[in-house]
Design an enzyme around this catalytic site. Structure first.
Site, mmCIF file in Angstrom:
data_model
loop_
_atom_site.group_PDB
_atom_site.id
_atom_site.type_symbol
_atom_site.label_atom_id
_atom_site.label_comp_id
_atom_site.label_asym_id
_atom_site.label_seq_id
_atom_site.Cartn_x
_atom_site.Cartn_y
_atom_site.Cartn_z
ATOM 1 N N GLY A 43 -1.867 1.007 -4.599
ATOM 2 C CA GLY A 43 -0.518 0.551 -4.323
ATOM 3 C C GLY A 43 0.593 1.116 -5.177
ATOM 4 O O GLY A 43 1.701 1.324 -4.698
ATOM 5 N N GLU A 98 2.194 -1.390 -11.785
ATOM 6 C CA GLU A 98 1.626 -2.048 -10.612
ATOM 7 C C GLU A 98 2.673 -2.154 -9.512
ATOM 8 O O GLU A 98 3.871 -2.191 -9.805
ATOM 9 C CB GLU A 98 1.131 -3.439 -11.032
ATOM 10 C CG GLU A 98 0.535 -4.271 -9.938
ATOM 11 C CD GLU A 98 -0.743 -3.724 -9.343
ATOM 12 O OE1 GLU A 98 -0.715 -2.631 -8.732
ATOM 13 O OE2 GLU A 98 -1.785 -4.394 -9.451
ATOM 14 N N ASP A 99 2.216 -2.224 -8.266
ATOM 15 C CA ASP A 99 3.146 -2.390 -7.159
ATOM 16 C C ASP A 99 3.646 -3.822 -7.054
ATOM 17 O O ASP A 99 4.827 -4.066 -6.918
ATOM 18 C CB ASP A 99 2.551 -1.911 -5.828
ATOM 19 C CG ASP A 99 1.252 -2.598 -5.437
ATOM 20 O OD1 ASP A 99 0.690 -3.378 -6.239
ATOM 21 O OD2 ASP A 99 0.772 -2.342 -4.311
ATOM 22 N N ASP A 102 1.250 -10.862 -7.981
ATOM 23 C CA ASP A 102 1.331 -12.011 -7.091
ATOM 24 C C ASP A 102 0.694 -13.217 -7.782
ATOM 25 O O ASP A 102 1.339 -13.865 -8.599
ATOM 26 C CB ASP A 102 0.622 -11.634 -5.786
ATOM 27 C CG ASP A 102 0.864 -12.583 -4.640
ATOM 28 O OD1 ASP A 102 1.524 -13.612 -4.829
ATOM 29 O OD2 ASP A 102 0.379 -12.302 -3.527
ATOM 30 N N LYS A 130 6.158 -11.784 -7.931
ATOM 31 C CA LYS A 130 6.198 -12.996 -7.099
ATOM 32 C C LYS A 130 5.728 -14.174 -7.953
ATOM 33 O O LYS A 130 4.639 -14.693 -7.765
ATOM 34 C CB LYS A 130 5.324 -12.816 -5.864
ATOM 35 C CG LYS A 130 5.880 -11.819 -4.870
ATOM 36 C CD LYS A 130 4.973 -11.683 -3.671
ATOM 37 C CE LYS A 130 5.478 -12.593 -2.568
ATOM 38 N NZ LYS A 130 4.669 -12.454 -1.341
ATOM 39 N N PHE A 151 4.453 -11.746 3.072
ATOM 40 C CA PHE A 151 3.584 -10.622 2.739
ATOM 41 C C PHE A 151 4.389 -9.346 2.885
ATOM 42 O O PHE A 151 4.949 -9.070 3.940
ATOM 43 C CB PHE A 151 2.361 -10.601 3.662
ATOM 44 C CG PHE A 151 1.279 -9.714 3.137
ATOM 45 C CD1 PHE A 151 0.366 -10.181 2.198
ATOM 46 C CD2 PHE A 151 1.183 -8.398 3.554
ATOM 47 C CE1 PHE A 151 -0.630 -9.359 1.697
ATOM 48 C CE2 PHE A 151 0.190 -7.569 3.057
ATOM 49 C CZ PHE A 151 -0.719 -8.054 2.129
ATOM 50 N N ASP A 158 0.603 -2.330 0.858
ATOM 51 C CA ASP A 158 -0.097 -2.185 2.126
ATOM 52 C C ASP A 158 -0.585 -3.502 2.685
ATOM 53 O O ASP A 158 -0.562 -4.532 2.022
ATOM 54 C CB ASP A 158 -1.309 -1.276 1.935
ATOM 55 C CG ASP A 158 -2.458 -1.991 1.244
ATOM 56 O OD1 ASP A 158 -3.546 -2.051 1.834
ATOM 57 O OD2 ASP A 158 -2.269 -2.495 0.122
ATOM 58 N N ARG A 164 1.814 1.826 3.690
ATOM 59 C CA ARG A 164 2.189 2.326 2.364
ATOM 60 C C ARG A 164 3.306 3.364 2.438
ATOM 61 O O ARG A 164 4.082 3.500 1.514
ATOM 62 C CB ARG A 164 0.986 2.968 1.666
ATOM 63 C CG ARG A 164 -0.072 2.006 1.234
ATOM 64 C CD ARG A 164 -1.104 2.726 0.356
ATOM 65 N NE ARG A 164 -2.328 1.963 0.201
ATOM 66 C CZ ARG A 164 -2.496 0.952 -0.626
ATOM 67 N NH1 ARG A 164 -1.495 0.545 -1.370
ATOM 68 N NH2 ARG A 164 -3.657 0.338 -0.718
#
Length: 173
Positions: A43, A98-99, A102, A130, A151, A158, A164
């Site tokens: 990601g 990191e993407d 969460d 998040k 989401f 992705d 992506r």
């Protein structure tokens, strides 16, 4: 039924502006230090590529691979490190890139893993944070965007390895 990207949450222009701001902040914070960016595959590859070009330092970049999602939209909670860094981290400052953070499960595990390495320091940079979904406490040091809308896909994020390549960030139907 195939899920389709729908609402644009963060435009490509907004992403590029924020990446430049993060790059300036990281450049200032790591002056005179040996910085290693560790991008979390898959990601974060787009974000890491843009971020490293926005940082005006001699740095090293490498990638690690972990898995916790598989083909689901919900984390399994089981983390596996599939690829370790190939760079020696001893005495260097590690910035995990990191993407999205969460639940915090994966990033807390990674932070703890690299804290136990010979790295001088370990910090976290995430394109998306998040916080409202946290189940495991983790501190993100550099945040691109704090979002809470559903989401998200695009710009490296992705859903079952799709979306992506979208240039902006979207929520899914």
């Amino acid at each position: 039924m195939e899920k389709k990207a729908r609402e644009e949450i963060v435009s490509s222009r907004m992403i590029q502006k924020r990446v430049q701001e993060l790059g300036r902040q990281i450049t200032q914070d790591y002056q005179g230090r040996q910085l290693v960016l560790l991008g979390v595959l898959n990601g974060a590859f787009i974000f890491a590529a843009d971020l490293c070009r926005a940082i005006d330092l001699d740095l090293t970049i490498d990638f690690i691979r972990v898995t916790s999602y598989g083909k689901s939209t919900v984390s399994s909670g089981t983390i596996r490190l599939l690829k370790e860094p190939s760079i020696d981290l001893e005495g260097k400052d590690v910035l995990l890139v990191e993407d999205i953070v969460d639940t915090g499960t994966t990033m807390a595990w990674l932070w703890d893993h690299f804290q136990q390495s010979p790295a001088l320091s370990v910090r976290i940079c995430s394109l998306i944070d998040k916080k409202e979904r946290r189940t495991v406490p983790v501190e993100v040091d550099y945040i691109g965007f704090a979002l809470d809308r559903g989401f998200l896909v695009g710009y490296g994020l992705d859903c079952a390895e799709k979306y992506r390549n979208l240039p902006a960030i979207y929520s899914l139907e």
